[in-house]
Scaffold this active site. Structure first.
Site, short mmCIF file in Angstrom:
data_model
loop_
_atom_site.label_atom_id
_atom_site.label_comp_id
_atom_site.label_asym_id
_atom_site.label_seq_id
_atom_site.Cartn_x
_atom_site.Cartn_y
_atom_site.Cartn_z
CD GLU A 16 -0.61 35.17 -4.24
OE1 GLU A 16 -0.68 35.70 -3.13
OE2 GLU A 16 0.48 34.88 -4.77
CG ASP A 55 11.62 20.51 14.86
OD1 ASP A 55 10.40 20.73 14.98
OD2 ASP A 55 12.17 20.30 13.77
CG ASP A 76 3.70 32.52 -4.65
OD1 ASP A 76 2.92 32.77 -3.72
OD2 ASP A 76 4.80 33.10 -4.81
CG ASN A 102 10.48 16.73 14.98
OD1 ASN A 102 9.87 17.81 15.14
ND2 ASN A 102 11.47 16.61 14.13
CG HIS A 160 0.27 32.13 3.65
ND1 HIS A 160 -0.61 31.82 2.63
CD2 HIS A 160 1.40 32.55 3.05
CE1 HIS A 160 -0.02 32.04 1.47
NE2 HIS A 160 1.20 32.48 1.69
CG ASP A 161 0.52 36.04 1.88
OD1 ASP A 161 1.50 35.62 2.52
OD2 ASP A 161 0.36 35.82 0.66
CG ASP A 188 6.76 17.79 11.80
OD1 ASP A 188 5.70 17.14 11.87
OD2 ASP A 188 7.49 18.02 12.80
CG ASP A 241 7.10 20.14 16.38
OD1 ASP A 241 7.63 19.40 15.53
OD2 ASP A 241 7.68 20.52 17.42
CG ASP A 260 1.93 27.44 -2.54
OD1 ASP A 260 2.13 28.20 -3.50
OD2 ASP A 260 1.33 27.78 -1.51
O1 TEU Z 1 2.16 36.46 -2.00
C1 TEU Z 1 2.10 37.41 -3.02
C2 TEU Z 1 1.77 38.77 -2.61
O2 TEU Z 1 1.25 39.52 -3.40
C3 TEU Z 1 2.18 39.19 -1.24
O3 TEU Z 1 3.28 40.01 -1.39
C4 TEU Z 1 1.10 39.90 -0.56
O4 TEU Z 1 0.73 41.03 -1.29
C5 TEU Z 1 1.58 40.33 0.76
O5 TEU Z 1 1.98 39.19 1.45
C6 TEU Z 1 0.49 40.98 1.53
O6 TEU Z 1 1.02 41.40 2.72
C7 TEU Z 1 2.74 35.24 -2.29
C8 TEU Z 1 2.75 34.35 -1.07
O7 TEU Z 1 1.43 34.06 -0.72
C9 TEU Z 1 3.54 35.03 0.02
O8 TEU Z 1 3.49 34.32 1.22
C10 TEU Z 1 4.95 35.16 -0.47
O9 TEU Z 1 5.71 35.90 0.46
C11 TEU Z 1 5.04 35.85 -1.83
O10 TEU Z 1 4.07 35.39 -2.77
C12 TEU Z 1 6.38 35.58 -2.45
O11 TEU Z 1 6.45 34.25 -2.87
CA CA Z 2 8.97 19.45 13.68
#
Ligand code: TEU
Ligand code: CA
Length: 564
Positions: free
Chosen positions: A257, A26, A200, A24, A330-331, A30, A22, A99
């Site tokens: 993906e 908040d 995605d 700034n 991130h998932d 960013d 971050d 993305d």
């Molecule tokens: O994720 C696709 C996806 O298959 C997810 O639902 C995944 O199975 C789940 O997060 C597992 O817990 C992509 C993105 O990477 C995710 O962050 C998004 O939420 C999703 O698509 C919708 O765009």
């Molecule tokens: Ca920020």
């Protein structure tokens, strides 16, 4: 033999921008925060950056719900910031991958606002609208984030389809105008200097136009309809069209993906001659610890499955197509907590897993924080969680009077917020991520696990990653060499050979905390083995053949030898 390409030789770093830095105060990461860390990325040695979505978005799903594809989200900064980021990356020889989220938009997107306004609006057909059936949803599909995949809109008295949350309506790819809007947008970004796209859920864009009911597998009112919206028959046509209209005109790197794709099917997407995509993110490894009812059910993973899946992808895409390698994003929960050991052997096991990712044929992807061995988080109360998938599951779980302890345990172990806690830069408050209050609390272990500390410690995971990345840039065998699994049946060791031109590389990984011994199969001959990298300081720097008889491996020991 694989053809040489720049994107095969890259190492990709993924930034989840809300949680990176971050600038700034908040509390939200960013673009200027990323800019302030460009020297760090260069120091790490990566040569491509993938940023999760930074387009305009109401952030129901943290940017995966886009309300304007050609604008930067206000919280993230401005287009001028983005240009500075692009130039800052390019001047450091780092490419930029954006993305691409085009299976759905946000319900705040202008297209959807128009679409819902009336049945004869020109945008109506941009989305998938259907009348109800017997006063209920048009079919029984469940949403990935819980409940029905259909939402009733009283304005026009019809339902729209949303595979993800109700604020993420699915685009209608059957409509050529939609497709061409998307291709134009992709060209626009490519003209701005984007070097690649991470696509995605790209294999969900082609729905079965009949939208048939999903087979009933349990007693819940909604069922998983994946077979009717994943890898649909028109998918091939759409991807080919995208290639002709956009991808063929630029030197882009593309990664799709794709859930529900195995190595055989992958050939359809990434075989060079098919002209679709460069590589895929598959889910076979990441779903190893999913139970029969899905991710929220616990199951132990086994090394045998790891070897089987990776070997299959290595073999099937060896000469045509290309692999990608990652164990976190991130998932998913943090790699070291999930497949390694995040207590006693955190450092050793994180390094061992990193060795795997960087010594396979394919392009490695690392997720922010992985390079310092960031772990899962255990928040003290549900109020700290932010992820829509987690919160929906919790709500539903409570309704179904699931055990509260069991629910929180699942969230701790499997929830997506594990990966989304702020990046731990130093031991100042909030790990140096922000001067304000972070949008999600920092993992309390930041005082021990942070970048500053890792930079000072020559034995840190960070320095190990730097070395691995350096080796990939230095030795083509790591990128292009072919792959031969050794010791197929060993329950604790994962070992393989790589060959490229005159060279042979031997990788030995002890996947567990128990010590064990390695024996080189007798058919493999060499004179001298030179150590390229190891996660213990006193592993033998040079070995002869007899050394690999009852060669002892300590907890999570990893070593890589170049054989002569
Ligand atoms: O994720 C696709 C996806 O298959 C997810 O639902 C995944 O199975 C789940 O997060 C597992 O817990 C992509 C993105 O990477 C995710 O962050 C998004 O939420 C999703 O698509 C919708 O765009
Ligand atoms: Ca920020």
């Amino acid at each position: 033999m694989p053809k040489k390409k720049w994107w095969k030789e890259s190492v990709v770093y993924q930034i989840y921008p809300r949680s990176f830095k971050d600038s700034n105060g908040d509390g939200t990461g960013d673009i200027r925060g990323i800019i302030s860390k460009l020297d760090y990325l260069q120091y790490l040695g990566i040569n491509m950056l993938w940023i999760s979505p930074i387009y305009s978005s109401p952030n129901v799903d943290n940017g995966y719900d886009i309300s304007d594809y050609r604008e930067i989200m206000a919280e993230m900064g401005t287009m001028a910031d983005w240009e500075e980021l692009r130039d800052g990356l390019h001047s450091r020889n780092i490419k930029l991958m954006m993305d691409l989220v085009v299976n759905h938009t946000s319900d705040q997107h202008r297209w959807f606002q128009e679409s819902r306004s009336s049945k004869d609006n020109p945008y109506r057909n941009y989305y998938i609208w259907r009348p109800g059936k017997d006063g209920k949803e048009p079919n029984n599909w469940s949403s990935e984030f819980g409940g029905s995949a259909w939402e009733y809109d009283s304005l026009t008295e019809e339902y729209y389809l949303h595979i993800f949350s109700k604020n993420q309506p699915d685009l209608n790819w059957e409509n050529k105008t939609v497709r061409f809007e998307i291709y134009d947008m992709m060209k626009w970004w490519s003209d701005q200097g984007v070097d690649g796209f991470r696509m995605d859920v790209i294999n969900m864009i082609a729905k079965d136009p009949e939208l048939p009911d999903a087979p009933i597998r349990d007693s819940s009112p909604y069922q998983w309809g994946g077979q009717f919206f994943i890898n649909g028959p028109r998918l091939r046509y759409y991807l080919r069209e995208m290639y002709v209209k956009v991808l063929s005109k630029y030197d882009l790197m593309t990664v799709g993906e794709t859930r529900w794709v195995d190595a055989d099917m992958a050939r359809l997407f990434v075989d060079d001659y098919r002209h679709e995509l460069n590589m895929l993110f598959h889910f076979e490894l990441l779903e190893l610890d999913y139970g029969p009812s899905g991710k929220w059910e616990k199951k132990a993973w086994e090394l045998a499955d790891f070897k089987r899946i990776i070997s299959s992808w290595q073999k099937k895409l060896a000469d045509y197509g290309w692999n990608s390698h990652f164990l976190s994003n991130h998932d998913h929960p943090r790699m070291v907590s999930r497949f390694g050991n995040d207590s006693t052997y955190r450092v050793e096991s994180a390094k061992m897993l990193a060795t795997l990712l960087h010594t396979l044929q394919g392009t490695p992807y690392l997720f922010q924080g992985e390079e310092i061995g960031m772990t899962n988080v255990r928040y003290s109360c549900i109020e700290h969680y932010r992820d829509i998938e987690t919160l929906n599951m919790y709500e539903e779980g409570l309704k179904n009077t699931k055990d509260l302890m069991e629910l929180t345990e699942m969230i701790c172990e499997k929830g997506r917020d594990n990966a989304r806690t702020p990046m731990q830069w130093d031991n100042s408050p909030h790990g140096g991520f922000t001067d304000g209050t972070p949008w999600i609390p920092v993992n309390p272990n930041y005082e021990e696990i942070n970048v500053e500390r890792a930079q000072e410690d020559q034995n840190s995971i960070l320095h190990y990653y730097r070395k691995l990345i350096e080796l990939r840039h230095q030795y083509p065998i790591l990128v292009y060499g072919d792959y031969h699994l050794l010791l197929h049946k060993h329950t604790q060791i994962y070992s393989y050979l790589r060959h490229w031109e005159e060279d042979t590389l031997l990788v030995i990984l002890n996947f567990f905390q128990e010590s064990t011994t390695f024996n080189l199969p007798k058919r493999i001959k060499f004179k001298i083995g030179r150590l390229l990298i190891t996660n213990y300081s006193d592993t033998k720097p040079a070995i002869e053949m007899q050394d690999l008889k009852d060669f002892s491996l300590r907890p999570y020991e990893a070593c890589v030898y170049l054989l002569d």
